[in-house]
Every structure is written in structure tokens, then in C-alpha cells.
Enzyme design. Structure first.
Site, mmCIF file in Angstrom:
data_model
loop_
_atom_site.group_PDB
_atom_site.id
_atom_site.type_symbol
_atom_site.label_atom_id
_atom_site.label_comp_id
_atom_site.label_asym_id
_atom_site.label_seq_id
_atom_site.Cartn_x
_atom_site.Cartn_y
_atom_site.Cartn_z
ATOM 1 N N ASP A 81 35.152 53.543 32.090
ATOM 2 C CA ASP A 81 36.150 52.918 32.964
ATOM 3 C C ASP A 81 37.442 53.751 32.945
ATOM 4 O OD1 ASP A 81 37.271 50.872 34.512
ATOM 5 O OD2 ASP A 81 37.973 49.765 32.743
ATOM 6 N N GLU A 133 38.801 56.347 42.435
ATOM 7 C CA GLU A 133 39.820 55.372 42.859
ATOM 8 C C GLU A 133 40.776 56.011 43.857
ATOM 9 O OE1 GLU A 133 41.644 52.922 39.823
ATOM 10 O OE2 GLU A 133 43.573 52.988 40.851
ATOM 11 N N SER A 210 40.474 39.690 36.618
ATOM 12 C CA SER A 210 40.740 38.514 35.784
ATOM 13 C C SER A 210 41.867 37.707 36.414
ATOM 14 C CB SER A 210 41.186 38.947 34.379
ATOM 15 O OG SER A 210 40.159 39.610 33.722
ATOM 16 N N ASN A 229 35.508 44.190 38.083
ATOM 17 C CA ASN A 229 35.900 44.517 36.712
ATOM 18 C C ASN A 229 36.670 43.383 36.050
ATOM 19 O OD1 ASN A 229 34.911 47.010 37.422
ATOM 20 N ND2 ASN A 229 36.736 48.141 36.824
#
Ligand code: G3H
Ligand code: ZN
Length: 283
Positions: A81, A133, A210, A229
């Protein structure tokens, strides 16, 4: 079984769901994720951040991930990651990671394309998938902090150019989420996800997931997100359960007794996410 990230994400892309990618730092986290994946019959991605690798060491993380994947009844990918450096990415590939992220989002477009292209060339030569990204996702993930004022949304036309030039397998997009705990409610630009997806076609990745409300996650998946993620929500579940156990059992000195409720609490959170992402029953 251990599989590549591409294998999991292409299936998710074709069938319109998302695979959860959960950050791992120790054995209990790995076990919580695998148990949740087996209970929901869900494909899953174990991912190690820069902080995770610093904490446990690349060898430990790789072995933990591989043992877990090989024993698992569901397909599991082992992913790096937010990889920022070419050498470290090579080291992860050598240790058996089946997927890597090259995060060149802090560079101007041309440099981001160049570094991503270089990683894709080597990784694809040995059958490893690559996530990149584009745009800047705000917030803090371990050592990487992007100030809110510097966060920039992914430009759809740039995304098209980027994917065409690099040949990357999946793309992390900046669409309104941020790493860490949210102060207010995140505002996700669903239209931007749809536009980017229409142009690039490949699996899109949502970071900083999250704390994003369930309805927003569902809409993001419908719009074209195929990898989600999650790190902070696991940290919260782990710490809360551990604190409660120690509060109720202040004299307990057995690390297994202390860690077990934390592992169970994470597992419950992961099961819920897997149902929400639509990955349950897809293994
Ligand atoms: O790369 C990891 C994630 O984007 C995790 O973000 O800690 O906000 O869930 P989160
Ligand atoms: Zn992230």
C-alpha cells in the site's frame, strides 16, 4: 489461495462489486481478516503500508500474508500500500507480494507517469499487479500526510491519459475521501467516479474509506469503485476492545487473552464491510 490483485479486481469490475483491502501489521490482524473472508466467502486483499513494513519488517509481513493466503479457502492478494520508492517495491515483489501500489501522486503528472510506467514494466514482467494514484488524497496515513488545502481531486481527462500511458491495472482516485478519522462527513464526488470509470474502464480504488457512511460506500461501488481501503476502522476496533478488556481485567498479563477480544472485534467490523462492499459470496 494466493492470487494477484488484478485477478480479484477484474472480476469485481466485471460483476460490479468491491474487494476490501485491509491494512495488516501483525498476526492477529491477518487472522481477523482471513477469518472474516472465509465466513463471508469473500475475496480479500491484505495490504501493508509504509508504517506496517517499518513496524513488522517486509519479511515478516510477506511470510504472514503468504501463510495466511495459502491456508485460506478464499482467494487472497498480498499488496503493498502506498509504495513510494522503486527499490522497496522490488523488494516486496522479491518477497512474494502479488500486487504493489506506486504512489506518485505527489509528483507532477509527467513524473508520476514516468515512475508508474517503470514499476509497471518490471512488475508485469513477473506477473505482479500495479495500482497507481492520481490526484492527491488528503489526511494522514502513517508517515504520509497531505494537508487538506493541498488535496486535489482526480481530473478525468488526466486519468485517461495516465492509464493509457502507464498500462496500470487499477487506479486510486481522489474524489473526496481522506485518510484517518473524519472531522465532518466526507462529501464524495460520485459523478467524478462515474466519469473517470467511463473513460478508463479499469478498476478504481477508494482510499480513506474508514468512517465513510454505508450509503456513500454503496453509491461509490455503483459508480465504479472496485477496491476499498480500510485501516483506521480496524485500529479503532482493535484499541477499543483491548482497552475494555484491560479495564475489566486489570490484573491479566497474558498477551493472548488481551489480544483475542481485539482480534474478534476487528473480525466483526470486517464482516460488516464485506457485506457492504458486495464481496460476500464472490470467492
Ligand atoms: O491506504 C490505506 C487506506 O486508504 C486507509 O484509509 O485509514 O482512512 O481507512 P483509512
Ligand atoms: Zn491510502
Amino acid at each position: 489461495m494466493l492470487v494477484t490483485g488484478k485477478e480479484l479486481l477484474d472480476h469485481a469490475n466485471k460483476h460490479g462489486y468491491a474487494v476490501g483491502a485491509f491494512n495488516v501489521n501483525n498476526m492477529e490482524i491477518v487472522q481477523a481478516i482471513i477469518e472474516a473472508a472465509e465466513e463471508t466467502n469473500s475475496p480479500v486483499i491484505l495490504q501493508a503500508s509504509q508504517g506496517g513494513i517499518k513496524y513488522a519488517g517486509v519479511e515478516y509481513i510477506a511470510q504472514l500474508g503468504k501463510v495466511a493466503a495459502e491456508k485460506a479457502k478464499v482467494p487472497v492478494a498480498l499488496h503493498l500500500d502506498h509504495g513510494t520508492d522503486f527499490q522497496q517495491i522490488m523488494l516486496c515483489i522479491r518477497h512474494g507480494f502479488t500486487s504493489v501500489m506506486i504512489d506518485g501522486s505527489k509528483y507532477p503528472l509527467k513524473e508520476n507517469i514516468d515512475i508508474t510506467k517503470k514499476v509497471v514494466e518490471v512488475a508485469h514482467a513477473v506477473g505482479v499487479s500495479v495500482e497507481a494514484e492520481l490526484g492527491k488524497i488528503g489526511g494522514t496515513e502513517d508517515d504520509i500526510t497531505v494537508d487538506e488545502r493541498e488535496a486535489t481531486f482526480t481530473d478525468p481527462d488526466e486519468a485517461k491519459l495516465f492509464v493509457d500511458e502507464t498500462g496500470v491495472d487499477s487506479l486510486a482516485v481522489a474524489v473526496g475521501t481522506a485518510h484517518g478519522v473524519y472531522k465532518g462527513e466526507p462529501k464524495i464526488d460520485f459523478e467524478r467516479i462515474r466519469t473517470i470509470k467511463k473513460l478508463v474502464g479499469i478498476p478504481l480504488v477508494l482510499h480513506g474509506s474508514s468512517g465513510v457512511p454505508a450509503e456513500a460506500i454503496k453509491k461509490a461501488v455503483e459508480a465504479g469503485i472496485n477496491k476499498i481501503n480500510i485501516d483506521t476502522d480496524l485500529r479503532i476496533a482493535f484499541t477499543k476492545a483491548m482497552k475494555e478488556f484491560l479495564r475489566d481485567n486489570p490484573d491479566n498479563i497474558d498477551p493472548r487473552k488481551i489480544l483475542n477480544p481485539a482480534r474478534e472485534a476487528m473480525k466483526e467490523v470486517i464482516i460488516e464491510k464485506m457485506h457492504l462492499f458486495g464481496s460476500s459470496g464472490r470467492a
